[in-house]
Design a protein around this motif. Structure first.
Motif, PDB file in Angstrom:
ATOM      1  N   PRO A 100       3.598  11.422  32.307  1.00 27.95           N
ATOM      2  CA  PRO A 100       2.311  11.255  31.625  1.00 27.95           C
ATOM      3  C   PRO A 100       1.553  12.571  31.439  1.00 27.95           C
ATOM      4  CG  PRO A 100       2.142  10.518  33.904  1.00 27.95           C
ATOM      5  CD  PRO A 100       3.599  10.810  33.660  1.00 27.95           C
ATOM      6  N   ALA A 101       1.709  13.160  30.281  1.00 23.23           N
ATOM      7  CA  ALA A 101       1.075  14.426  29.924  1.00 23.23           C
ATOM      8  C   ALA A 101       0.844  14.430  28.419  1.00 23.23           C
ATOM      9  CB  ALA A 101       1.961  15.602  30.341  1.00 23.23           C
ATOM     10  N   PRO A 102       0.042  15.344  27.905  1.00 28.64           N
ATOM     11  CA  PRO A 102      -0.195  15.385  26.456  1.00 28.64           C
ATOM     12  C   PRO A 102       1.079  15.725  25.690  1.00 28.64           C
ATOM     13  CG  PRO A 102      -1.849  16.672  27.653  1.00 28.64           C
ATOM     14  CD  PRO A 102      -0.778  16.333  28.637  1.00 28.64           C
ATOM     15  N   ASP A 103       1.183  15.178  24.490  1.00 31.47           N
ATOM     16  CA  ASP A 103       2.273  15.547  23.584  1.00 31.47           C
ATOM     17  C   ASP A 103       1.900  16.821  22.841  1.00 31.47           C
ATOM     18  OD1 ASP A 103       4.243  13.440  23.873  1.00 31.47           O
ATOM     19  OD2 ASP A 103       2.770  12.105  22.949  1.00 31.47           O
ATOM     20  N   VAL A 104       2.858  17.718  22.695  1.00 31.04           N
ATOM     21  CA  VAL A 104       2.660  18.925  21.892  1.00 31.04           C
ATOM     22  C   VAL A 104       2.929  18.573  20.434  1.00 31.04           C
ATOM     23  CG1 VAL A 104       3.445  21.277  21.425  1.00 31.04           C
ATOM     24  CG2 VAL A 104       3.304  20.449  23.791  1.00 31.04           C
ATOM     25  N   LEU A 105       1.924  18.781  19.596  1.00 34.53           N
ATOM     26  CA  LEU A 105       2.050  18.462  18.179  1.00 34.53           C
ATOM     27  C   LEU A 105       2.447  19.685  17.358  1.00 34.53           C
ATOM     28  CD1 LEU A 105      -1.171  16.269  17.858  1.00 34.53           C
ATOM     29  CD2 LEU A 105       1.183  15.520  18.296  1.00 34.53           C
ATOM     30  N   ARG A 106       1.943  20.838  17.784  1.00 27.91           N
ATOM     31  CA  ARG A 106       2.250  22.081  17.081  1.00 27.91           C
ATOM     32  C   ARG A 106       1.926  23.230  18.011  1.00 27.91           C
ATOM     33  NH1 ARG A 106      -1.276  25.002  14.122  1.00 27.91           N
ATOM     34  NH2 ARG A 106      -2.723  23.229  13.990  1.00 27.91           N
ATOM     35  N   ALA A 107       2.668  24.320  17.912  1.00 27.10           N
ATOM     36  CA  ALA A 107       2.413  25.465  18.783  1.00 27.10           C
ATOM     37  C   ALA A 107       2.858  26.751  18.094  1.00 27.10           C
ATOM     38  CB  ALA A 107       3.135  25.305  20.121  1.00 27.10           C
ATOM     39  N   GLY A 108       2.179  27.836  18.445  1.00 28.20           N
ATOM     40  CA  GLY A 108       2.546  29.143  17.923  1.00 28.20           C
ATOM     41  C   GLY A 108       1.686  30.215  18.547  1.00 28.20           C
ATOM     42  N   GLY A 109       2.293  31.281  19.040  1.00 26.79           N
ATOM     43  CA  GLY A 109       1.529  32.357  19.668  1.00 26.79           C
ATOM     44  C   GLY A 109       0.739  31.850  20.853  1.00 26.79           C
ATOM     45  N   PRO A 110      -0.582  32.097  20.877  1.00 32.51           N
ATOM     46  CA  PRO A 110      -1.414  31.662  22.007  1.00 32.51           C
ATOM     47  C   PRO A 110      -1.962  30.251  21.860  1.00 32.51           C
ATOM     48  CG  PRO A 110      -2.736  32.976  20.526  1.00 32.51           C
ATOM     49  CD  PRO A 110      -1.338  32.953  19.926  1.00 32.51           C
ATOM     50  N   ASP A 111      -1.560  29.528  20.812  1.00 30.05           N
ATOM     51  CA  ASP A 111      -2.152  28.225  20.501  1.00 30.05           C
ATOM     52  C   ASP A 111      -1.195  27.066  20.775  1.00 30.05           C
ATOM     53  OD1 ASP A 111      -4.299  29.676  19.625  1.00 30.05           O
ATOM     54  OD2 ASP A 111      -4.037  29.212  17.500  1.00 30.05           O
ATOM     55  N   ILE A 112      -1.764  25.974  21.308  1.00 33.01           N
ATOM     56  CA  ILE A 112      -1.040  24.712  21.448  1.00 33.01           C
ATOM     57  C   ILE A 112      -1.938  23.593  20.933  1.00 33.01           C
ATOM     58  CG2 ILE A 112       0.280  23.202  22.966  1.00 33.01           C
ATOM     59  CD1 ILE A 112       0.181  25.331  25.120  1.00 33.01           C
ATOM     60  N   VAL A 113      -1.462  22.864  19.944  1.00 37.43           N
ATOM     61  CA  VAL A 113      -2.166  21.665  19.480  1.00 37.43           C
ATOM     62  C   VAL A 113      -1.524  20.472  20.173  1.00 37.43           C
ATOM     63  CG1 VAL A 113      -2.769  20.212  17.515  1.00 37.43           C
ATOM     64  CG2 VAL A 113      -2.741  22.707  17.263  1.00 37.43           C
ATOM     65  N   MET A 114      -2.353  19.688  20.877  1.00 35.86           N
ATOM     66  CA  MET A 114      -1.858  18.578  21.686  1.00 35.86           C
ATOM     67  C   MET A 114      -2.650  17.310  21.386  1.00 35.86           C
ATOM     68  SD  MET A 114      -1.495  20.459  25.403  1.00 35.86           S
ATOM     69  CE  MET A 114      -3.088  21.265  25.300  1.00 35.86           C
ATOM     70  N   THR A 115      -2.093  16.188  21.814  1.00 39.00           N
ATOM     71  CA  THR A 115      -2.840  14.940  21.731  1.00 39.00           C
ATOM     72  C   THR A 115      -4.052  15.020  22.656  1.00 39.00           C
ATOM     73  OG1 THR A 115      -1.340  14.025  23.411  1.00 39.00           O
ATOM     74  CG2 THR A 115      -0.905  13.454  21.105  1.00 39.00           C
ATOM     75  N   ARG A 116      -5.134  14.422  22.207  1.00 37.80           N
ATOM     76  CA  ARG A 116      -6.371  14.439  22.977  1.00 37.80           C
ATOM     77  C   ARG A 116      -6.390  13.286  23.968  1.00 37.80           C
ATOM     78  NH1 ARG A 116     -12.505  14.831  20.395  1.00 37.80           N
ATOM     79  NH2 ARG A 116     -13.639  14.923  22.393  1.00 37.80           N
ATOM     80  N   MET A 117      -6.711  13.579  25.214  1.00 35.45           N
ATOM     81  CA  MET A 117      -6.778  12.564  26.259  1.00 35.45           C
ATOM     82  C   MET A 117      -8.216  12.065  26.386  1.00 35.45           C
ATOM     83  SD  MET A 117      -3.606  12.516  27.552  1.00 35.45           S
ATOM     84  CE  MET A 117      -3.148  12.599  25.838  1.00 35.45           C
ATOM     85  N   HIS A 118      -8.427  10.770  26.272  1.00 29.99           N
ATOM     86  CA  HIS A 118      -9.763  10.190  26.373  1.00 29.99           C
ATOM     87  C   HIS A 118      -9.937   9.499  27.715  1.00 29.99           C
ATOM     88  CE1 HIS A 118     -10.968  10.923  22.206  1.00 29.99           C
ATOM     89  NE2 HIS A 118      -9.711  10.652  21.880  1.00 29.99           N
TER      90      HIS A 118
END
Length: 250
Positions: free
Chosen positions: A64-82
């Motif tokens: 149970p952890a966030p899904d990585v949607l997109r990544a590059g360099g210093p950035d990670i776009v992940m699912t938001r946990m509410h």
């Protein structure tokens, strides 16, 4: 909340912030892109690829952890946990101390069932000093502030320190982290933290004793700790050692 969860002094988000700033750690900021996505960005340009690799690996094992949607360099776009963090739920009296300890122990047990990816290597620009490797994935920052209580269940976030290692080290780091709050005589939550440490050690199937010195060394070198906070680490280690000795005598 522990020292690594707050932004450095005089810190302000960059002008090109992609959205609302949700939280800041010692090395990264988390922004809300929308209701479904967040962006985690390292301020000093650190390559997020090793963190992304481990996150995708543990998700492939249904951890149970966030899904990585997109990544590059210093950035990670992940699912938001509410949902509230476990720390917030404890502070609000919505979660008992023993139940919180069991959540932490259960997350450790699930994570340590995930084998280390053979190709993963420790990044050279890692903030913390590294202690070898190991057969499983370890989080090395698993505390109530990094557990989000979602409708789907507890989710573990902030994988910046994750690596390969041993269950003993991971459990030891968690125990020391919480014990740092317990030994802070001026803290508002010292007694509660002491109870959580004791309950966590009792709930865990892994004894951290053999890795306790390594955990103290790791925490002592953690970035962002102020001198007064760093002085608490050896005391925290001593408290954990005492609690383990009492547990073994029972």
């Amino acid at each position: 909340m522990h020292p690594g969860d707050v932004a450095p002094h005089a810190y302000a988000p960059s002008d090109d912030a992609p959205g609302h700033l949700l939280t800041s750690g010692t090395s990264a900021d988390v922004y809300a892109i929308d209701d479904e996505r967040v962006l985690r960005r390292y301020r000093e340009g650190r390559d997020a690829a090793p963190e992304v690799d481990l996150l995708r690996h543990v998700r492939s094992h249904d951890f149970p952890a966030p899904d990585v949607l997109r990544a590059g360099g210093p950035d990670i776009v992940m699912t938001r946990m509410h949902g509230p963090t476990l720390l917030q739920a404890l502070a609000a009296g919505e979660f008992s101390l023993p139940d919180a300890a069991h959540v932490l122990a259960d997350l450790h047990a699930m994570l340590h069932a995930v084998p280390a990816p053979q190709s993963w290597q420790v990044p050279r620009d890692r903030d913390w000093p590294q202690l070898g490797g190991g057969p499983v994935v370890v989080h090395l920052d698993l505390h109530p502030g990094n557990v989000v209580l979602t409708e789907q269940g507890p989710m573990l976030v902030d994988w910046a320190n994750a690596a390969t290692g041993t269950p003993e080290l991971d459990v030891a780091v968690t125990a020391v982290l919480i014990a740092e709050v317990a030994v802070d005589a001026g803290g508002d939550y010292s007694q509660a933290a002491r109870a959580v440490v004791a309950a966590f050690l009792h709930a865990s199937d892994v004894s951290p004793l053999t890795a306790l010195d390594d955990a103290v060394a790791l925490r002592s070198g953690a970035p962002g700790l102020l001198p007064g906070e760093r002085e608490l680490v050896p005391q925290a280690g001593a408290l954990v050692r005492t609690m383990l000795a009492l547990t073994e005598r029972r």
